[in-house]
Write a protein that holds these residues in place. Sequence first.
Motif, short mmCIF file in Angstrom:
data_model
loop_
_atom_site.label_atom_id
_atom_site.label_comp_id
_atom_site.label_asym_id
_atom_site.label_seq_id
_atom_site.Cartn_x
_atom_site.Cartn_y
_atom_site.Cartn_z
N MET A 1 0.71 -1.61 0.05
CA MET A 1 -0.01 0.31 -0.11
C MET A 1 1.01 1.48 -0.11
O MET A 1 1.63 1.32 0.66
N TRP B 1 -3.99 13.03 3.71
CA TRP B 1 -3.21 11.78 3.71
C TRP B 1 -4.63 10.97 2.84
O TRP B 1 -5.33 11.06 3.08
N GLU C 1 -4.17 8.98 11.86
CA GLU C 1 -2.99 8.07 10.78
C GLU C 1 -3.94 6.90 10.22
O GLU C 1 -3.35 5.97 8.85
N GLU C 2 -4.80 6.62 10.96
CA GLU C 2 -5.26 5.05 11.01
C GLU C 2 -7.01 4.82 11.52
O GLU C 2 -7.09 4.96 10.65
N GLU D 1 -4.78 1.12 -2.61
CA GLU D 1 -4.69 0.36 -2.67
C GLU D 1 -4.95 -0.40 -3.73
O GLU D 1 -6.85 -0.28 -3.40
N TRP E 1 -9.63 7.45 9.76
CA TRP E 1 -9.53 7.78 8.53
C TRP E 1 -11.05 8.16 8.21
O TRP E 1 -12.01 7.89 9.10
N ASP F 1 -4.08 6.45 1.27
CA ASP F 1 -3.78 5.08 0.86
C ASP F 1 -4.17 4.75 0.23
O ASP F 1 -5.15 4.52 0.34
N ASP G 1 6.40 10.31 2.09
CA ASP G 1 6.10 10.32 3.16
C ASP G 1 7.20 11.68 3.83
O ASP G 1 7.59 12.48 4.74
N ARG H 1 1.49 5.57 0.65
CA ARG H 1 0.63 6.72 0.85
C ARG H 1 1.40 8.23 0.93
O ARG H 1 2.00 7.81 0.42
#
Length: 123
Positions: free
Chosen positions: A1, A11, A91-92, A15, A95, A13, A113, A3
């Motif tokens: 994945m 941000w 950031e987890e 996929e 979201w 991500d 990053d 970012r």
Amino acid sequence: MARYFTDEHEWIDVEGDSATVGITDYAQEQLGDIVFVELPDTGTMLEKGGDAAVVESVKAASDVYAPISGEVMEANGSLEDDPALVNTSPEEDGWFFKMTIGDKSQLEGLMDDKSYKSFCDSL
């Protein structure tokens, strides 16, 4: 994945053909305690740079912009009950929404990053 980051502190991500979007730790620190999050509806078509969500903190309200164009597939319902997730896990678990990727070439202008960290250090 992979970012990526925007200069508006979102941000994304990536996929496959879908992506998850939220705001960065830097952004939530600037906002302070998050008290409300307004998320886009499933099926909403977003344009890159357009308004996607709203975050309200004890300090101010702030727009969250779509980092790329695409269709909203899912909003994070947990934020309706617990908007502070944006503060505790920006950031987890905090979201905002998941979307389809309308145009993968739009990812090319986003920061990785290392670039994003340098960007924040310059602010």
